[in-house]
Every structure is written in C-alpha cells, then in structure tokens.
Design an enzyme around this catalytic site. Structure first.
Site, short mmCIF file in Angstrom:
data_model
loop_
_atom_site.label_atom_id
_atom_site.label_comp_id
_atom_site.label_asym_id
_atom_site.label_seq_id
_atom_site.Cartn_x
_atom_site.Cartn_y
_atom_site.Cartn_z
N SER A 116 0.88 -1.15 0.04
CA SER A 116 0.10 0.11 -0.16
C SER A 116 0.80 1.26 0.02
CB SER A 116 -0.67 -0.04 1.25
OG SER A 116 -2.06 0.95 1.16
N GLU A 117 0.79 1.91 -0.83
CA GLU A 117 1.55 3.38 -0.86
C GLU A 117 1.75 4.10 0.25
OE1 GLU A 117 -0.58 2.44 -3.49
OE2 GLU A 117 -0.62 3.80 -5.29
N ASN A 118 0.67 4.26 1.12
CA ASN A 118 0.70 5.06 1.97
C ASN A 118 1.77 4.46 3.17
OD1 ASN A 118 -1.35 2.99 2.24
ND2 ASN A 118 -2.15 4.11 4.03
N GLY A 119 2.33 3.28 3.09
CA GLY A 119 3.20 2.87 3.92
C GLY A 119 3.40 1.59 4.58
N SER B 79 8.53 3.50 1.31
CA SER B 79 7.36 2.97 0.38
C SER B 79 7.40 3.23 -1.01
CB SER B 79 6.04 3.49 0.80
OG SER B 79 4.91 3.04 -0.13
#
Lengths: 219, 217
Positions: free
Chosen positions: B50-53, B89
């Site tokens: 997930s890009e947010n981390g 990320s």
C-alpha cells in the site's frame, strides 16, 4: 529546553503567508487538532506541502474550504472537490507532484541535497520546465528540494525530549518533514518521560522536534 | 467452467490473477485492480503493498483509525505485515522491488504509453503514486474494460490524454483480450472464449500482431 507547549501557546508560531508542511495521508497521521487551531485563528495565504488535500471536512481539507491557502504542493486532490473548484477558478495555485517525487523532494530539503534525479514523470507533463539528465543511458528529471517555515507532525507517542513514535499508517510523510522545516511542531496522543521509550523504538529523534502539543486521541 | 458466471470485471481480475507468482510483492490500484486479490490461483500467495506505507494488506477485521489503504479507506493487515514511511514505500516502488502492479486506464496505446490520471477540463484528481508505480514496478499490468462506456476504443494508436508514463505498460487485460507490449508492438496473445478475432479488431484502434500461439481464456 522545555518543548511541551499548550494549544494556546501555539499561534505565536503562525504567520500569514508562511509555508507549512503537514504530515498525513488522507487525514491519517495528520495533526488534526493543530489544523483546527489554524482554522480558528484564520492564518491565511499559506503554502501547504502535504500528500493530499484530504476531504472537505477533515484536516488540511478544512484549510482549503476556509480559503486559507495560496498554494498547495500535493500529489492528490481528487477526494476534496473544493480544491479542484478553487484551482479552476484560479483562487488556489495547485502544484501536483508524483507522490514518490514529493517524498524525495521533502527528503532532499531536509537532507542537504540539491535535489533528486528520478525517472518518474519522464515523457509526461511533469517534466515540463525541469532539468533532464541522461545518466548511464537512462533519462531522469531533476526534482528540486522542498523546505518549509513550519512542519506540523502527528505522532502516536513522544517523550519530553521530542523523540517520536508513529503508529501503523500514521507514519507516512511525518519522518521526512521533521527534517525539512525551520520550526517543527508535533501533535502527540501520549507524552511520556524521557527514558520511557526504548531507544530502538524511536522513529524520529527528538533533536529534530522543537515543540510538542499533547492532544490525546482527538475526537 | 466457473468463469462463465463471472461478470466482466471479475473475469478481467481472474485472468490477471494468473500472472502473479507465489511470493510476489504486488501493488493493486483502486477499483477493478483491487479485485485481483480475490482470484489468486491455489498455492499462490502474494504480499500486497500500500503506497501510504505498508506491506501486507489484509481483510478488515476491525476498523482502526490509524490503518487505511492508499484510498484512505479502513484496511486490515495480514500476520507478518510491515509498516514504514512514504520514503521507504516509494523506494520499494521506484527501486524495482515491487514485482507487479495492476492499474486501471483511461487509454493505453500501441507503444505501451498509459493515460490514467487526468482528463483536462473535467477531472484532475492528481497522479498520486501512479507515475512512480509505472516506472518502478517490474511488471505493469493494465486491467480495464475493452472500450469506454460510449463504445469508443481505449486501446489506441496514440494516447491523446496526458500520459501517466511513457512506454511503461507490459500487458493489457480486458474482458475480450490479452495483449503484451513488446519491442515489435502490441501482440494479441489471447481472446476470451465468447469472442472472435473480428470483434477484437473492430473494438481496438491500435495496430497489433496476432500471436501464432493465440489462446482462449
């Protein structure tokens, strides 16, 4: 140096026209209570550096709705229709930056680097007006560093020296922003004495944090 | 065959799932791509990023305000999940550590160009992490319906919307066809069981080569 301050003491660090980095991804890991205070105090003509403009009724989204921004440097505005509306009406200058490049620009600003060479955006509108370089046969765009007057972070826990611990996806841009502003203020849920955090669990060293506002878990 | 009962989007997701390998680190875009996780073949386990981390997206068991996906929606995590910041990320994404990404598209063209982030004057949501994903992921798979809602082709000779990435697409999967993007141009690798070559030709603007080993899916 005493770092813990009350919300009432916070406005002395605001000024109209300042640039401000705000941690958070869609409001998660965002210093929501500090932003509420900025809305209340009507600080204006802000340049906001943040991943996104959240939604109209949450976090930095409320700064947009309340027309407190002059410029927004963000990767995404799709969840806050007000941002798009003000952008089209030319009331708000929006600079859209690919999310990874935004992270790198903030990192560069805090790490003493003159920028970062990234392949992201080559052959798209993102490269317009930017220096391009060919390194070992591959094309890159030079993305320049970003810094701000103030960075507003959100942490799960802090000790009184400002050492920070984030929780789950609340970490996002906060650690990079801690390095990239002249004044770094952290909103924290829980404050503990120095020594109560394990040195290995600290994610942002306290030397980077100037002020701490304890807000609990918020609403 | 169970696939007969699947709707269009599920069929696309089901076909894309066969591209993923056991142990892959995968990033799924919002919408149709998210469904790919529901169709993994037996014995194939992937970790979702997930890009947010974080790595290890899982089903939502209880809503935690500090745990959301890249769309800002409540998310869950699997045992063994790892949390990190946006810098890590995107190091994972840009640095080639993500084995595959599945994304939707407004347009794709025969040179592997992708447009999926804005329609000038109409929709400017921002690129988010898409531009980083398409340059960094080892395999970029586009999952989309073959034509737009008004019937106009989405697989074109040349994209006319602003690009997300130049020559970045590796594979296109629609309800009708599977194309790969090669040095020689687009290659039609498979067509669905209930279509024929002529239908695919009529609904595709781009030039393409039909594979000698054309398969049905």
């Amino acid at each position: 140096m005493e770092k813990v301050i009350s919300m009432e003491e916070l406005p002395q660090y605001y000024s109209d026209g300042m640039s401000v980095m705000v941690g958070g991804f869609m409001g998660v890991g965002q210093p929501i209570e500090i932003v509420k205070n900025m809305v209340e105090k009507q600080v204006k003509d802000l340049t906001l550096i943040c991943n996104d403009t959240a939604v109209p009724d949450l976090g930095v989204g409320t700064l947009v709705v309340n027309k407190q921004l002059k410029k927004a440097i963000v990767s995404h505005i799709g969840t806050n229709p007000e941002t798009g509306k003000q952008m089209i009406a030319e009331e708000l200058d929006v600079e859209l930056v690919p999310q990874g490049s935004l992270a790198e620009r903030i990192r560069a600003g805090g790490a003493g680097l003159g920028g970062v060479l990234t392949p992201t955006g080559v052959g798209t509108v993102v490269e317009e007006g930017k220096v391009k370089m060919n390194v070992e046969g591959k094309e890159y765009i030079l993305e320049t560093p970003l810094r701000a007057d103030v960075a507003l972070l959100k942490a799960h826990k802090a000790d009184k020296a400002g050492n920070l611990v984030y929780r789950l996806t609340g970490r996002n841009f906060n650690p990079m922003m801690a390095l990239a502003a002249d004044m770094v203020i952290a909103e924290v849920e829980e404050l503990v004495e120095v020594g109560e955090l394990e040195p290995d669990e600290i994610m942002t060293p306290g030397v980077l944090v100037d002020k701490i506002v304890v807000c609990g878990k918020g609403e | 065959m169970a696939t007969v009962a699947l709707n269009t989007k599920d069929r696309i997701a089901n076909r894309i799932a066969k591209e993923l390998k056991d142990g892959d680190l995968v990033n799924l875009g919002i919408g149709l791509p998210t469904k790919v996780g529901n169709f993994l073949p037996e014995g194939v386990e992937v970790m979702l990023q997930s890009e947010n981390g974080y790595i290890g997206i899982g089903p939502v068991t209880e809503v935690d305000p500090d745990l959301v996906n890249a769309g800002g929606q409540p998310a869950g995590m699997v045992t063994g999940a790892a949390m990190f910041d946006s810098f890590m990320s995107f190091n994972l994404i840009r640095g080639g550590h993500v084995d595959a990404t599945v994304l939707g598209a407004l347009q794709v063209d025969q040179n592997g160009n992708l447009a999926n982030w804005m329609v000038p004057g109409k929709m400017v949501p921002g690129m988010g992490g898409a531009m980083d994903l398409v340059v960094g992921a080892k395999k970029v798979i586009i999952g989309m319906e073959h034509a737009a809602k008004d019937g106009s082709p989405k697989i074109l000779k040349q994209c006319n919307l602003p690009l997300t990435g130049k020559q970045v697409v590796d594979m296109i999967v629609t309800e009708l066809a599977v194309f790969t993007c090669t040095d020689k141009g687009l290659v039609l690798e498979e067509i669905s069981e209930d279509t024929d070559l002529q239908t695919v030709r009529e609904k595709t603007e781009a030039d393409y080569i039909v594979s000698k080993n054309l398969k049905k899916f």
